[in-house]
Enzyme design. Sequence first.
Site, PDB file in Angstrom:
ATOM      1  N   TYR A 124       0.848  -1.192   0.000  1.00 29.33           N
ATOM      2  CA  TYR A 124       0.000   0.000   0.000  1.00 29.33           C
ATOM      3  C   TYR A 124       0.885   1.244   0.000  1.00 29.33           C
ATOM      4  O   TYR A 124       1.605   1.489   0.960  1.00 29.33           O
ATOM      5  CB  TYR A 124      -0.887  -0.028   1.250  1.00 29.33           C
ATOM      6  CG  TYR A 124      -2.066   0.920   1.265  1.00 29.33           C
ATOM      7  CD1 TYR A 124      -2.240   1.895   0.303  1.00 29.33           C
ATOM      8  CD2 TYR A 124      -3.022   0.813   2.266  1.00 29.33           C
ATOM      9  CE1 TYR A 124      -3.329   2.743   0.328  1.00 29.33           C
ATOM     10  CE2 TYR A 124      -4.126   1.660   2.308  1.00 29.33           C
ATOM     11  CZ  TYR A 124      -4.263   2.618   1.340  1.00 29.33           C
ATOM     12  OH  TYR A 124      -5.344   3.466   1.370  1.00 29.33           O
ATOM     13  N   LYS A 157      -1.290  -1.144  -4.247  1.00 24.69           N
ATOM     14  CA  LYS A 157      -2.447  -0.265  -4.066  1.00 24.69           C
ATOM     15  C   LYS A 157      -1.939   1.155  -3.895  1.00 24.69           C
ATOM     16  O   LYS A 157      -1.043   1.394  -3.067  1.00 24.69           O
ATOM     17  CB  LYS A 157      -3.248  -0.674  -2.830  1.00 24.69           C
ATOM     18  CG  LYS A 157      -4.431   0.239  -2.539  1.00 24.69           C
ATOM     19  CD  LYS A 157      -5.175  -0.232  -1.289  1.00 24.69           C
ATOM     20  CE  LYS A 157      -6.516   0.442  -1.104  1.00 24.69           C
ATOM     21  NZ  LYS A 157      -6.452   1.802  -0.611  1.00 24.69           N
TER      22      LYS A 157
HETATM   23  O1  LIG Z   1      -8.067   1.176   3.444  1.00 24.99           O
HETATM   24  C1  LIG Z   1      -8.214   1.953   2.536  1.00 24.99           C
HETATM   25  O2  LIG Z   1      -7.285   2.581   2.069  1.00 24.99           O
HETATM   26  C2  LIG Z   1      -9.508   2.148   1.958  1.00 24.99           C
HETATM   27  O3  LIG Z   1     -10.442   1.971   2.666  1.00 24.99           O
HETATM   28  C3  LIG Z   1      -9.622   2.591   0.559  1.00 24.99           C
HETATM   29  C4  LIG Z   1     -10.954   3.203   0.221  1.00 24.99           C
HETATM   30  O4  LIG Z   1     -11.884   2.218  -0.144  1.00 24.99           O
HETATM   31  C5  LIG Z   1     -10.816   4.188  -0.887  1.00 24.99           C
HETATM   32  O5  LIG Z   1     -10.508   3.544  -2.056  1.00 24.99           O
HETATM   33  C6  LIG Z   1     -12.102   4.987  -1.005  1.00 24.99           C
HETATM   34  O6  LIG Z   1     -12.332   5.808  -0.091  1.00 24.99           O
HETATM   35  O7  LIG Z   1     -12.842   4.804  -1.954  1.00 24.99           O
END
Ligand SMILES: O=C([O-])C(=O)C[C@H](O)[C@@H](O)C(=O)[O-]
Length: 303
Positions: A141, A167
């Site tokens: 990430y 990610k």
């Molecule tokens: O743990 C994370 O980074 C997220 O929850 C990502 C989110 O889903 C992000 O993509 C969003 O807010 O749409």
Amino acid sequence: MTPQDLKNVMSSGLLSFPITDFHDNGDFNAKGYAERLEWLAPFGASALFAAGGTGEYFSLTASEYPQIIQTAVNTCRGKVPIIAGAGGPTRFAIECAQAAEKAGAHGILLMPHYMTEASQEGLAAHVEAVCKSVNFGVIIYNRGITRYTPETVARLCERNPNLVGFKDGVGDIEGMASMFLAMGDRLAYLGGLPTAEVYAAAYKALGTPVYSSAVFNFIPKTAMRFYEAVKNDDQATQHQLLKDFFMPYLKIRNRSAGYAVSIIKAGAKIVGHPAGPVRAPLADLQAEEIEMLAELIRKVEPV
Ligand SMILES: O=C([O-])C(=O)C[C@H](O)[C@@H](O)C(=O)[O-]
């Protein structure tokens, strides 16, 4: 699930990060969480990330983490793959990754290491230690102070076959383009900026069309509709939803740091699936903000 299977899961479709249910006193609410996943599973996300960023991973204790992942795995078995968040200090991330593997999760999202700045060599040592501690797939990430260069990722991929995904939560187009062009199909890519819908078309144009949706937690049908519009290059629907919902939504979300998560819990409560309060250091939305959000939700998913 093999690391290659995890990469395949991450290569198409809409992914999402369920919120984590807490009782009013802040304790984990396993029953509420299981009910939430039962409710969300049929809406068509290709994987759910348990205890991810929107799931408040950063606020969870070592003892409740395995229970959360186990609840997600048991509830979603045969319905939708579960990828577990894991992160923080290397040894803690390893403990979580191994607990997630033992619980039957299908892989991990390795969250930022937190707090201190780190060199690329340091980040690489951190990722490699976690990758080598498990057999299942690992997604790294890119977010906050944890930012990987393509050179670091290339070296890590050579040495760690189970590193299968990247990610992005930074939103640096040059950085993302460099990563994608350097690593190609060695990795699966996930656009995961807060409120990823707003970036979805741009990331698709870059060659990385897969993203995760946090709003899926409370308007799953609209999230899927937006995803289909991106997939089919239907700009009219995307622009309509961006205007009607996402742009005014960002205005509420941007009122306070940390609201990217709090607003999701507020949305879930509005649609009749309350998950309890957020944990400090996050703060819940104010009454006036909840009313503004309810108004927006009524526009796209009237009850
Ligand atoms: O743990 C994370 O980074 C997220 O929850 C990502 C989110 O889903 C992000 O993509 C969003 O807010 O749409």
